[in-house]
Design an enzyme around this catalytic site. Structure first.
Site, PDB file in Angstrom:
ATOM      1  N   CYS A  67       0.833  -1.211   0.000  1.00 55.52           N
ATOM      2  CA  CYS A  67       0.000   0.000   0.000  1.00 55.52           C
ATOM      3  C   CYS A  67       0.866   1.258   0.000  1.00 55.52           C
ATOM      4  O   CYS A  67       0.629   2.182  -0.776  1.00 55.52           O
ATOM      5  CB  CYS A  67      -0.945  -0.007   1.201  1.00 55.52           C
ATOM      6  SG  CYS A  67      -2.140  -1.356   1.168  1.00 55.52           S
ATOM      7  N   CYS A  79      12.032 -21.410  -7.329  1.00 57.84           N
ATOM      8  CA  CYS A  79      10.927 -22.156  -6.728  1.00 57.84           C
ATOM      9  C   CYS A  79      11.261 -23.642  -6.638  1.00 57.84           C
ATOM     10  O   CYS A  79      11.826 -24.220  -7.564  1.00 57.84           O
ATOM     11  CB  CYS A  79       9.671 -21.964  -7.583  1.00 57.84           C
ATOM     12  SG  CYS A  79       8.237 -22.834  -6.927  1.00 57.84           S
ATOM     13  N   CYS A  88       3.582 -28.032 -10.623  1.00 57.10           N
ATOM     14  CA  CYS A  88       3.705 -26.584 -10.709  1.00 57.10           C
ATOM     15  C   CYS A  88       2.318 -25.956 -10.620  1.00 57.10           C
ATOM     16  O   CYS A  88       1.348 -26.473 -11.174  1.00 57.10           O
ATOM     17  CB  CYS A  88       4.363 -26.214 -12.036  1.00 57.10           C
ATOM     18  SG  CYS A  88       4.324 -24.443 -12.375  1.00 57.10           S
TER      19      CYS A  88
END
Lengths: 520, 300
Positions: free
Chosen positions: B135, B216, B236
């Site tokens: 934000c 990953c 995946c």
């Protein structure tokens, strides 16, 4: 008569302003208002319904899990999956929510409330020198005392050795609440804003190593809750006995309950929940009738036709409305104000005869020398949180052992084109409802009625004040520059303004032209 | 307990002011989850040897309320005479519509003071501004279409006011506590980041230098086209909406909550929360990003 404005009220979630009218050293009248508006209902519209469980978590980063849970329950209903959520999914949701109850309650007492009762700056030299206290002592010696000083001048009553232990617990609690979040991360990926709670169940799958890690962390939390948190609450109770009377909101309490022990189908009072649902009116328990919930706008800056059942309501401003003073609507149950939150849940569970709650509450009553009718107010709320934390540390262990690795944790179904769903659960701060309407496969309408809207609501058509406003009346204000009792009472509700102020407009002083309101 | 604690000698107090605007307090809660250093060490002790972060204002943990709290802001703003002496941490976006009235903090002579005004005043006197979380970094959640409150990220807001105080952006919804505490340590040890240390979005490359996808644990599934199609399946998560291929963050290496886990390892697709305005640009969360939108995601 003098009006005192406290803005900001710190050590709560969000932006809160409290005004109290003081006469003869006592609060005669109180008003509360939130000062941040973001507009969640507006930017939820038109999105993929599944995103609601992620986006509504961003309403509040302190109890995001409760929003994810309410949202998932609403989505389950809209997707026709309420009866199909697998046991693993139901249990993991409970474990994630339960761990955050622990986190939230411990954070609330130590990080948010304790500085009103525990004098961090008064660490005497004598006594055992725990690591936590060495760190505090070095800090005090350096003499730069932010963020613990400046503060209101407060009467600290805890005996020296108790104050000393509580300072060590203040520091320890920071570590313990962190461990609660690690418990969530095991099955939720991360925390805050965990990623697992999803329509149909959860996205993660239970494993034995995950269960073992969860239980190992839980054991440390349980030790703290039973050997520090509960004893500290009892010590505060002994030092401030009148705080069970101070800050009473009345005798109406509402809870939707939490922690489903069976598929979440049917009326909320018929669901088997570890914390049961119920409505207590003047000491009498009855089932929750959702159709009795309305939102009154008599004293709110909204047109009179905005008064409606949640989910049907609209938000149209009426700035010049005579007698209005708040941008919060006033949720009412059977036309009356109801307190929600830990004290409400405790009252409901006790009167419903829920065995674990009753036994723990009776133990605390005996220890504090109280009867049930004396159990309420500021300390009743703090004590109820500690009792819930103790109950949950035991329950979470049982639930973790019910998981079955290898079995599914999520049910699937085709996304609906047109559907409705309601998600009701208790958040740490009280009864939380999400109302969802799906149209053409997208979110058509999304409404939230959150705990702090119940507790911080303004007066209604009959002139009845909201629970926090009632609780403040009669509070002593000995020194107008240091309204300690006022903030103690407000904080005992654990208000969450980010949650409460989401469908309201905003007041603006436009160069002396009076108030301008814009509601998007 | 950090080794710094045992060291004698003078401790330099580095003042910090932490203010919250249009946010959910999730960034603060996440920072409480830091492990090394942990939050008690940050509050009470030295973050790096000889330096203590003196947190003078933080609405969720500070002792003072009302006037007592507001006085701290007044004393530290540019008008209060403080110049360059403190680090300003901003959590939450800056609402700018309606003169900033959608978020107000305190009153002055009966006038509610917009959060935007506090940001403006405090930024002028700050040594640096840390825009913490999506934000403050980009406008984030409350800036989602139709952005009813006109929320802006801190950099954009300061630029609109002609304020040139250096800004360090930290992405994430929430940010990983290490990204904040690591940035603080980096600044205390080496001074403000040089241009080469920041990416085009003004984030530290130290944390935002690598694609989630490249590191990953499920990358091998992607390379061999084994995709999960249902919750709980191995494979995946790309077809379930994973935004790892577009997200610059070290989550797979660093993980979350003291190395406990991270989203993809828990079976949840990365939602790209480290990227600017992720919900708006990357949503829906559980849908694959379509090719036509991929090209636009690189825009700063």
């Amino acid at each position: 008569m003098k009006t005192i404005t406290i803005d900001p009220v710190t050590r709560i979630e969000g932006h809160l302003k409290i005004e109290v009218v003081v006469d003869g050293g006592v609060v005669k009248e109180a008003r509360s208002s939130g000062t941040l508006f973001r507009g969640f209902e507006i930017f939820l519209r038109g999105r993929d319904p599944r995103d609601a469980a992620r986006m509504t978590q961003r309403v509040c980063g302190v109890c995001p899990v409760a929003h994810a849970t309410a949202s998932a329950l609403a989505l389950d209903e809209a997707f026709g999956l309420s009866s199909k959520v697998p046991p693993n999914g139901r249990i993991l949701r409970n474990m994630i929510l339960g761990s955050n109850f622990l986190q939230s309650h411990i954070l609330h007492f130590y990080a948010l409330s304790a500085l009103d009762y525990v004098d961090v700056a008064a660490l005497d030299e004598a006594g055992p020198d725990e690591a936590e206290l060495r760190a505090v002592r070095r800090f005090l010696e350096r003499g730069q005392l932010g963020p613990f000083v400046p503060r209101y001048k407060t009467e600290f009553r805890l005996p020296k050795h108790v104050n000393r232990a509580a300072i060590a617990h203040y520091v320890k609690a920071l570590e313990i609440r962190r461990i609660c979040h690690e418990m969530i991360a095991i099955f939720g990926g991360r925390m805050p804003l965990q990623m697992a709670t999803f329509v149909g169940g959860v996205l993660s799958t239970p494993t034995d190593d995950g269960i073992a890690a969860f239980l190992a962390k839980l054991a440390r939390v349980r030790d703290f809750v039973k050997n520090a948190y509960l004893p500290d609450i009892l010590a505060v109770a002994k030092a401030y006995p009148e705080h069970f009377e101070l800050g009473r909101s009345g005798s109406n309490f509402l809870a939707y309950g939490a922690f489903d022990q069976a598929p979440a189908c049917g009326p909320v009072s018929e669901r088997k929940r570890f914390f049961p649902a119920g409505a207590v009116r003047n000491g009498v328990l009855s089932r929750v009738d959702v159709s009795a919930i309305t939102e009154d706008v008599a004293r709110s800056f909204f047109t009179d036709d905005c008064a409606a059942a949640p989910g049907e309501g609209k938000t149209e401003p009426a700035v010049a409305k005579e007698g209005a003073y708040s941008f919060l609507k006033a949720p009412r149950y059977g036309k009356e104000p109801f307190e929600v939150g830990p004290l409400a849940r405790t009252m409901v569970a006790y009167l419903a005869g829920a065995k674990p709650q009753k036994e723990t509450v009776d133990g605390v009553l005996a220890e504090a020398g109280l009867r049930l009718e004396n159990f309420g107010g500021t300390l009743g709320r703090h004590a109820s949180r500690a009792i819930e934390a103790a109950l949950l540390t035991d329950a979470l262990e049982r639930w973790a052992m019910e998981l079955v690795p290898g079995e599914p944790a999520c049910a699937e179904g085709p996304p609906p084109k047109e559907a409705r769903g309601v998600g009701l659960t208790d958040a740490p701060r009280g009864a939380l409802g999400h109302w969802l309407e799906v149209g053409e496969g997208k979110i058509k309408n999304y409404q939230l009625v959150v705990p702090t809207t119940w507790n911080a609501s303004p007066r209604d058509a009959a002139g009845r004040p909201g629970p926090i406003e009632s609780a403040l009346v009669g509070a002593p204000v000995r020194d107008e520059a240091n309204p300690t009792e006022v903030v103690r009472i407000v904080r005992s509700f654990d208000p969450c303004l980010a949650c409460a102020v989401h469908v309201v407009g905003v007041r603006r002083d436009s160069a002396g032209d009076g108030r301008v309101v814009r509601v998007a | 307990m950090s080794p710094a604690q045992a060291r004698p000698g003078k401790v330099v107090e580095v003042p910090a002011i932490w203010i919250q605007g249009a946010g959910c307090t999730g960034c603060s809660v996440s920072v409480l989850n830091g492990v090394a250093p942990d939050i008690s060490a940050v509050l009470l002790d030295q973050v790096v040897p000889g330096k203590h972060l003196n947190l003078r204002f933080h609405p969720t943990i500070m002792a003072g309320s009302g006037e007592v709290a507001l006085r701290i802001l007044a004393e530290n703003s540019a008008e209060g005479g403080a110049k360059g002496g403190y680090v300003l941490v901003v959590e939450g976006a800056v609402p700018t519509a309606e003169g900033g009235a959608f978020c107000e903090l305190g009153e002055e002579s009966g006038r509610p003071v917009p959060f935007a005004e506090h940001v403006e005043r405090l930024s002028r006197g700050a040594l640096a501004v840390i825009a913490l979380g999506d934000c403050a970094f980009s406008g984030g959640i409350p800036s989602c279409s139709p952005n009813p409150t006109g929320c802006k990220g801190v950099s954009a807001f300061l630029a609109s006011k002609g304020i040139s105080t250096p800004v360090v952006n930290i992405g994430g919804c929430p940010p990983n506590p290490d990204w904040f505490l690591g940035a603080v340590a980096h600044i205390l040890l080496r001074g403000l980041p040089e241009a080469g240390e920041l990416d085009p979005w003004g984030r530290l490359r130290l944390f935002h230098g690598k694609l989630v996808h490249d590191n990953c644990q499920r990358r091998a599934y992607f390379d061999t086209a084994r995709f999960a199609r249902h919750p709980g399946e191995q494979g995946c998560l790309y077809l379930l909406g994973c935004k790892g291929p577009m997200t610059y963050a070290d989550c797979p290496d660093r993980q979350w909550n003291g190395g406990t886990n991270w989203c993809v390892r828990a079976g949840a697709p990365c939602m790209g929360c480290a990227e600017a305005r992720f919900f708006e640009r990357f949503g829906p969360v559980y849908e694959k990003v379509t090719d036509d939108r991929l090209a636009r995601l690189r825009e700063v």
